[in-house]
Design an enzyme around this catalytic site. Structure first.
Site, PDB file in Angstrom:
ATOM      1  N   SER A 271       0.502  -1.168   0.131  1.00  0.00           N
ATOM      2  CA  SER A 271       0.075   0.015  -0.003  1.00  0.00           C
ATOM      3  C   SER A 271       1.035   1.333   0.200  1.00  0.00           C
ATOM      4  CB  SER A 271      -0.969  -0.113   1.099  1.00  0.00           C
ATOM      5  OG  SER A 271       0.151  -0.246   2.615  1.00  0.00           O
ATOM      6  N   LYS A 272       0.460   2.228   0.368  1.00  0.00           N
ATOM      7  CA  LYS A 272       0.877   3.888   0.007  1.00  0.00           C
ATOM      8  C   LYS A 272       2.075   3.449   0.526  1.00  0.00           C
ATOM      9  CE  LYS A 272      -1.009   7.982  -2.051  1.00  0.00           C
ATOM     10  NZ  LYS A 272      -2.186   7.934  -1.897  1.00  0.00           N
TER      11      LYS A 272
END
Ligand code: GLU
Length: 470
Positions: free
Chosen positions: A238-239
């Site tokens: 994810s980010k």
């Protein structure tokens, strides 16, 4: 049969590193087998898809060197075709109209949950032979109750779903819009895709898509579902793990070849080899050699690979990235190709990223390096160095041939005249020429800067010392 593959991103965000890996694997595998690599923009989610996101995806692919072999196709252009296929499915009895209300469906699901059954559509309208009327309705696929769907996945091996586990998929929503699995199956057929390479998060969609192929009598493509990319903590990338836009990696100074090399090695190997050129990857990579476990994203290794690619790159390969970074540092105009090619070798060996390289060579291309780095100026621009620097200015002006030996001779003369050692003169000179106390070898620095800039900066340095030293 020639290989045809596609990368099918949904333009609801940027092209992040996981998506880039899917595109890369698809593209490399296709190039290795001399097939055709296509791009399909899955923009049916009109609320979340934006033209800007499409542009960013195209730019990311271009930058990575993964441009498709034909113009991209857009699902939003194919709505009429999807709906026409549904009409054929209805006519052949493979699809039916369903008028069940949301309340009814919720109640069914609630009952199923109570008795511990998997929530699914109960087939209420399956045999009602409804025809489209004013009442709100969806169109569902008539999934066979018995039998199974099985395919030999090129990465995962044999995968089998019992039809009894699949419910009657909605093909057209009550607002008349086609659903995701319908669109993918129709497009994969219409685009002549022979191998679908995508993330393993799509495995559960595959039996539904195969059903649609079967119902339409179309030839079913082969499938290869790749393991996903995870962060070091084991969670899906994810980010916060660095799943940012690939273009951000460009901003951070990574080379596209390094990103591709790094991503290819996540789940794939070729003996002990770590460093691959794009040409090598295109000759060697095959999705069938991919492992089945999730790959872990590791930024430190990416950085290490980047350093290798920077050192191994030709000026041609580095120039666009160096020019891009210099632009970001405010260098204007961007130096010419010839200028950059001349200085590159001095900086190539020492930079882990192109940002670092641009920071180190920026001094060559700006008009003034003042104000100097404060600590360096305080330490090295001592009043006692004023006269030697002035002698150096004269010596530099008098150099007849501006090359390493010529400049070195002038420099040595000044050392002898003032009884200085190399470092005593080199450090103050470095501050004056570059603004800081770190640069490549001092003679190389002078040669790269050229006589005119050396003289200007020595003059400016002397003036600064006059002012600064009172
Ligand atoms: N649009 C899907 C995604 O971005 C990919 C679908 C597919 O490859 O079949 O995950």
């Amino acid at each position: 049969m020639t290989l045809r593959t596609r990368f099918a991103p949904s333009p609801t965000g940027f092209l992040h590193i996981g998506g880039a890996r899917t595109a890369l694997f698809c593209c490399l595998h296709t190039r290795r087998h001399q097939g055709t690599f296509l791009l399909r923009i899955e923009d049916t989610d009109t609320e979340r898809s934006t033209p800007e996101a499409v542009e960013v995806i195209l730019e990311g692919l271009r930058w990575l060197g993964l441009a498709p072999d034909e113009a991209p196709s857009f699902q939003s252009d194919h709505t009429a075709r999807y709906l026409a296929v549904v009409q054929e499915l209805l006519a052949a009895g493979h699809a039916y109209i369903c008028t069940c209300s949301r309340e009814r469906l919720d109640a069914v699901r609630e009952r199923q949950r109570e008795v511990g059954d998997k929530p699914r559509y109960d087939g209420h309208c399956r045999n009602r032979n409804l025809t489209p009327g004013p009442e709100s309705h969806v169109i569902r696929f008539r999934t066979p109750h018995t039998g199974e769907v099985e395919w030999e996945d090129q990465i995962q091996g044999k995968i089998c779903f019992a039809n009894s586990e699949l419910d009657d998929l909605i093909l057209v929503r009550s607002d008349g819009s086609p659903t995701y699995n319908l669109a993918v199956a129709v497009d994969d057929h219409d685009m002549g895709i022979t191998l679908v390479i995508r993330g393993e998060d799509h495995i559960s969609n595959t039996p539904r898509q195969i059903h649609l192929f079967r119902a339409m009598g179309w030839e079913i493509p082969a499938y290869a579902h790749m393991p996903l990319l995870h962060g070091a903590d084991g969670a899906k990338l994810s980010k916060r793990h660095g799943a940012v836009s690939v273009l951000q990696y460009r901003e951070e100074g990574f080379l596209p070849t390094a990103i591709n090399n790094y991503l290819a090695r996540l789940g794939w190997s070729h003996g002990e080899q770590e460093i691959f050129t794009m040409v090598e990857l295109e000759q060697l990579f095959d999705v069938r050699q991919l492992g089945r476990s999730a790959a872990i994203f590791d930024r430190a290794k990416l950085l290490w690979i980047n350093g290798h690619h920077i050192r191994a790159a030709t000026p041609d390969q580095l120039l666009p990235e160096l020019a891009f970074q210099l632009g970001r540092l405010g260098v204007d105009p961007i130096p010419s190709v010839e200028q950059l090619a001349r200085i590159l070798p001095e900086f190539q060996a020492r930079a882990a990223t192109m940002v670092e390289m641009a920071q180190k060579c920026r001094f060559l291309f700006i008009d003034s390096v003042q104000p100097y780095e404060e600590k360096a100026a305080r330490k090295h621009l001592l009043p006692s160095m004023r006269v030697p620097l002035e002698t150096l200015l004269q010596a530099v002006t008098a150099v007849t041939e501006w090359h390493f030996e010529g400049v070195e001779r002038a420099f040595q003369k000044v050392l002898t005249a003032h009884g200085l050692n190399m470092g005593q003169l080199a450090q103050p000179l470095r501050v004056v020429l570059t603004g800081s106390a770190a640069s490549p070898g001092i003679i190389e620095t002078m040669v790269m800067l050229g006589r005119e800039k050396c003289c200007q900066r020595l003059q400016a340095g002397l003036a600064w010392m006059d002012g600064g030293c009172g």
